[in-house]
Structure formats: C-alpha cells, structure tokens
Enzyme design. Structure first.
Site, mmCIF file in Angstrom:
data_model
loop_
_atom_site.group_PDB
_atom_site.id
_atom_site.type_symbol
_atom_site.label_atom_id
_atom_site.label_comp_id
_atom_site.label_asym_id
_atom_site.label_seq_id
_atom_site.Cartn_x
_atom_site.Cartn_y
_atom_site.Cartn_z
ATOM 1 N N LYS A 50 6.516 38.331 37.013
ATOM 2 C CA LYS A 50 5.881 39.633 37.155
ATOM 3 C C LYS A 50 4.575 39.589 37.950
ATOM 4 C CE LYS A 50 3.839 40.219 33.080
ATOM 5 N NZ LYS A 50 2.460 40.614 32.856
ATOM 6 N N ASP A 77 -0.870 46.443 35.077
ATOM 7 C CA ASP A 77 -0.143 45.343 34.446
ATOM 8 C C ASP A 77 -0.063 45.595 32.939
ATOM 9 O OD1 ASP A 77 1.179 42.981 34.273
ATOM 10 O OD2 ASP A 77 -0.598 41.705 34.411
#
Length: 636
Positions: free
Chosen positions: A32, A225
């Site tokens: 990610k 995030d």
DNA sequence: GAGTCTTCGCTTTTT
DNA sequence: GCGAAGACTC
C-alpha cells in the site's frame, strides 16, 4: 512508465487512476505505501507541482516513511528522466494532527489567538478534568471516563455548547458542566487538546469560504492513508480540503480497523462511494509479505466478522511452516518459552531485529522483559512513552513556562525540585496574587522568576540542545536526579536523550528550532520509535505493531478475557474489533508465528486459571502444531 | 510546607 | 502487589 515495472494489475490501476475519487482497499502486506508513493510520482509526472500534492497519515512515523519513500522515488525518477521537471518544494506529507495545527497556526489571528496555542496532552487534559470535577463536587464520575466521553463527542464534531443544549439525563448534564469548565481552562491557557487540532481546523474551514478555497487551490491531489481509522471530524476535514475536482485517494483496510474505541468510524470507508459519488474502488488482495499458511490462518480468523467488506487475501509465496502453539503453566513459563525459542532462532542464524513479541496489554511486557534481562539477547520495549515521562515533561515545562506557557506548566515546575513553594503559594501565584507573597516566600518566588527569565533569555540565544542542557542543569533537575540513587541512571539517561533529540533542530534559527522541537514533542506518539536502528528483539502491543513486519512473530497471552479482551459493557462491534486486532497480529509475520497462552495468569497480584482464547480454535486444525509446558498441572 | 502514612487504582488499545 | 496521589500530622 518505467516505474510501474514489477507491479501487479490492481496496483498499476491504482497508480494510473490519478483523477477523481479513488478508494484503494489494500489488504495487509499488499504494498500500500509503495502504491501511494508511485501514485504521487505519477501525478507529478503528469504535470502537477509536488507541493500541490498532500498526503495525510496518522503517526509521525508513517509520515516520515512516506516522505522518504516519495523523495527517494522522485530523486530516482529525476535521474532517469534527466531533470525533466523543476526541483521545487516536496509534496506535503503530514499527520492529521499536525495538519490541523498547521491550518490553525496559519490563521491564528483570524481565530483570535495572540500567540500560537499550546497543546494539551492526555495528562494535561486529565488534570484539567480533575480540577473541573473538584469545582463541581460531582459524584460518581471518573475523570478518565469523563475525558474519554468528551473526547469521543469532540471527535464526532460536537461542541461543549451543542452538548449542553441536548444533554438529557442527569449523567449527561454532569458531564456537560465539567466539559464547559474544561473548555474554559483550555481557553484561559490558550491551549488546544488533540481533538481541537482537528475540530478547530474543521470549524474554520466550514465557517470561512475564502480560507477553504485557498486550501483547495493549494492542494490539488489528496491522499489519506489508513482511512479506516478516520473519525468523523477527520473525514470531514478531508472532505473540506478536497476541491471540486474531487482528487482524493483514500487507502485503507476495513479488517485492520483497531481504533474504534478512539472514535474511528468504519462507516467512513464503507460509505466512501456515498460521499464521493463517482468513486472508483480498487482491491489489492495479493499479499507479498507472508507464507500461505500464515495468510490462511489470518483469513480463518477474520472470516468470522460480519461487519466487513469481503476481501480475500492470497499470496504466491511459499507454503511455509505451521503456526506453533505453546501452552504455558503461567506467565513466567510463557516468557521462558519465548526467550528460549528466540535463542534457538538466533543460533540458527536469525538476527534479533527479525523477531517481535506482541501482546494485548502493556502489563504483559513485564514478565517477558524479566526473562529477557536474564538472557544475553538484546531487546527493546516499544511504547514506553518517552515524552510522557515525568522528568521529560518537567524539563519541557520549564521551557514553556519561561516562554509564558500555560498554568499547567508553571504548576508543574514551581516546586520541582522542591524549593519551598507549596500549595498555598502556588494558588496565589497562579491566580496572579503575587503581591501577597512577601518575606521568605516572596524571595523564593522571585528566585523562580529569575530562573525563568534566564531560561527565556537562553531560549532566544541558544540552539535547542544547548537550551535543554541549560534548563536541566540550572533548574536543579539534574542535581535532584543525581541524589536519587535508585532510578538515577535511567532518568538522567532520558534527559540526555532529550538533549540529543533537541539537537535535531539546532541547525535552524534558535526560536524557530525551539518552536518546532516543542511541537514535535507535543505531537510525538509512542509509535514513533526514537531508536530505529538497534538490532534488538521488539516487544510491543498489537496496536503498536500495525504497519510493521517481522520474519518471526510471537503472540503471547492468548486467553479469553485478555485476548480477546473483554469488558462488561462490550457489544458485538467491540468483539469484532478484537478479532481484527488478532488479524493484524497474525499478518505482521513473514515466516513463522509462535502462539502462546498461560494456564494461570497473575492479575492484580493473584493467580487466576484461564481459558484458551477462542481465536485459537478459529484457526483450522492443520495450520497449528502444539506443545505443552513441562510444569503444566490441572488443579480442580 | 514538608514529611510520613494510607488509600486507591492500576491492567486495553492512543493521536 | 506496587507506585502514585491524597490525607494526615507536626
């Protein structure tokens, strides 16, 4: 598109979808951070200025990592492309809280602040709540519970006034009174608590269109995030910053939501498409971290949750070894097992930094630490909150008090070390009734003022590290700790560490350096490790382990009531959060997992029989092999 | 105001 | 079963 080499289809799609709202649901170990960094590069390569890109994280550590990933990538790309674009300011990478503070500071005047507000940490807030409770002689309210309650309300965007207007039952009305007093204390000290850093910024952007538009123009592309961990106000802040182009990329994993108790709303990520109607959703399901066995075990555990969005993690990595389970007699036996096994791993060529011991609650570290002390194995307990230690807070309070900080700062240091300023004198001092202080007491107070004035002068002239050195010596803290024979070493060592942390800001002009240093101290979390480089076994809570990976993971204390932890007032969603926590723990491992539980555990000084954690039976049989502690006995 | 005694809460996770 | 905060005493 050279930089896309080695990416899978889903990752490429996420990187290349630069326009419009995008939700990336990334499983554990699915790359990610890498995807975000490459996406930022892609956006810049398509013509956006780096400083027009914003990336928001939760911890300073994550922000630091993101920043260095991005800058490394940009530097590499510059090399390849031979300086195709101009070198300018880097992308803006920040935590939610420091982003809020940035926005507040940039509009301090507009918000009515004469100086930059100081930040109340949890301990400061708790003290203020206790004082409020005293003033109201409210019964049956625990300061911690009240603070938690208020904090959750604030993180939902509710103000003290809103709450006062809607409070229904007596309990809510009591809370409301305390809350109003608490806000009064904050205002008097020109201070903000953690929730205010987000809340005040949100209100500014809601109320002031001009300011809002200026930020929307400034940041054209926004990344968030760990979106699953956002609370209501954080999601709102994001929404206010996203301009009409709706260039927002949220990245997260519903299965790793472990901050629900702090106000995180899974609804934010589940409802992303409702907030941003043209949103594209991409799933990153390929795990690059763990063995097939580990992934299977993790999937077994998380599959039992209902409140999620189906996502099946898979990997092309090797099958790997089964998880091993150790049934210990008690926590000492468990700790002995862990240390012994790590010793074997080290003998087989592993290094200490490849191993981590995870547990549900901090108190578990004690028993384990004791065994490590007996061994030769280097270890490090993550999460002993450095900036919350007494000696550190004292030293920092001296600086803030000298610069006209809050009453809390002055109260903290007035008689630390003891200098004859007691309760009564302190009250008069804080109330501005200094004229009443005469004779010997008056002299003592004026000595304190002289000391603070000297510190203030030093603050204007010396770099932060020299200033801290000065404070530690001149305040008498050093002399006091030198007398204290028992913990002397550790506390002085901590103060020395503080000086070297301050040195990071020495290159800046003194005042600016000091301001940034104090700010970083206020916003530091225990997840922001100070010494990252040590080759040592890490001991930490499962919460602290989020985002990290280790070849060998030990999960200790797998007992009902401890992991999953249970409180009487728990509901189904709390139970699911415990399960997600176990999922996080399992997915930290790259190669091998060692599970353990103690048949008897000492809690509050008394030994209690335990029941093995339900999570153990959730993992299907062939994935686990067992072993039992020698001393195991069954007492009935 | 400082020293000593006693009680209490801790032990879920934290920006 | 321990340490810190609060109460009590001089």
């Amino acid at each position: 598109m050279q930089h896309l080499h080695g990416m899978n289809q889903a990752q490429r799609e996420a990187i290349l979808t630069t326009e419009g709202p995008l939700l990336v649901l990334a499983g554990a170990g699915a790359g990610k951070t890498r995807v975000i960094a490459h996406r930022v590069l892609q956006i810049i390569n398509r013509g956006c200025k780096p400083e027009q890109v914003l990336a928001i994280t939760f911890t300073n550590k994550a922000a630091f990592e993101m920043r260095s990933r991005i800058s490394k990538l940009l530097a590499e790309d510059r090399g390849v492309r031979g300086g195709a674009y101009e070198v300018s300011a880097p992308p803006f990478v920040s935590t939610f809280h420091s982003l809020g503070l940035t926005i507040i500071k940039e509009h301090a005047r507009l918000l009515g602040y004469k100086r930059a507000p100081s930040i109340y940490d949890r301990a400061d807030s708790l003290r203020a709540i206790k004082e409020a409770l005293k003033k109201t002689d409210t019964q049956n309210i625990e300061p911690r519970a009240a603070l938690g309650y208020i904090s959750r309300q604030k993180s939902d965007g509710i103000t003290a006034e809103d709450f006062a207007a809607t409070a229904e039952n007596p309990h809510e009305r009591s809370i409301s009174v305390i809350w109003l007093l608490y806000e009064q204390t904050l205002r008097q000290s020109t201070a903000l608590d953690f929730d205010d850093l987000i809340g005040v910024a949100v209100r500014l952007l809601v109320d002031n269109q001009e300011v809002r538009l200026s930020y929307q123009r400034r940041w054209r592309y926004i990344h968030v995030d760990e979106y699953q961990d956002t609370n209501s106000t954080q999601a709102q802040l994001t929404e206010l910053l996203v301009g009409p182009q709706q260039n927002i990329c949220a990245v997260g994993d519903i299965d790793q939501t472990i901050y629900g108790w702090r106000g995180a709303r899974i609804a934010n990520i589940l409802g992303f498409e409702k907030t941003y109607s043209s949103a594209k959703i991409i799933l990153l399901e390929e795990n690059y971290r763990s063995t097939k066995t580990i992934i299977a075990a993790a999937n077994d555990v998380i599959a039992k949750n209902i409140f999620r969005r189906e996502k099946i993690l898979y990997t092309n990595n090797a099958e790997g070894e089964a998880l091993s389970l150790y049934q210990a007699f008690d926590e000492t036996d468990e700790a002995t097992f862990i240390v012994r096994t790590i010793k074997e791993l080290l003998e087989d060529g592993a290094s200490p930094r490849q191993c981590a011991v995870l547990y549900r609650a901090n108190f578990q570290s004690r028993a384990i630490e004791e065994r490590f002390l007996d061994s030769e194995i280097p270890y490090q307990v993550v999460g002993t909150r450095f900036f919350e230690r007494k000696e550190i807070k004292d030293a920092l309070s001296y600086v803030r008090a000298a610069l006209g900080g809050t009453m809390a700062d002055l109260a903290r240091i007035a008689n630390m070390p003891p200098r004859g300023i007691g309760k009564v004198t302190l009250i008069k001092l804080l109330a501005g009734r200094e004229k009443e202080l005469t004779g010997a007491v008056g002299q003592k107070v004026s000595n304190l003022h002289t000391l603070l004035a000297r510190i203030a002068k030093a603050a204007a002239e010396l770099p932060p590290s020299k200033l801290m050195r000065f404070v530690i010596t001149e305040s008498g803290l050093e002399a006091l700790l030198k007398k204290d024979t028992i913990e002397e070493g550790e506390r002085l060592e901590n103060l020395r560490e503080l000086v070297s942390l301050a040195a990071r800001y020495d290159a800046l002009p003194p005042q600016e350096g000091l301001e940034l240093f104090l700010e970083s101290a206020a916003l530091a979390s225990d997840q922001d490790e100070l010494k990252d480089d040590a080759d040592a076994v890490r001991l930490m809570t499962v919460h602290a382990s989020k985002g990290l990976e280790f070849p060998y993971i030990f999960i200790a204390g797998l007992e009902e009531g401890l992991f999953p932890y249970d409180r009487e007032e728990d509901d189904a969603s709390d139970k699911e959060e415990e399960r997600r926590l176990m999922y996080v723990a399992l997915t930290r491992a790259q190669r091998k997992i060692y599970l353990s539980y103690a048949s008897y555990r000492t809690i509050y000084g008394s030994k209690n029989a335990t029941i093995p954690s339900q999570f153990l039976s959730d993992i299907s049989e062939p994935l686990i092999t067992g072993e039992t502690g020698e001393k195991t006995v069954y007492l009935d």
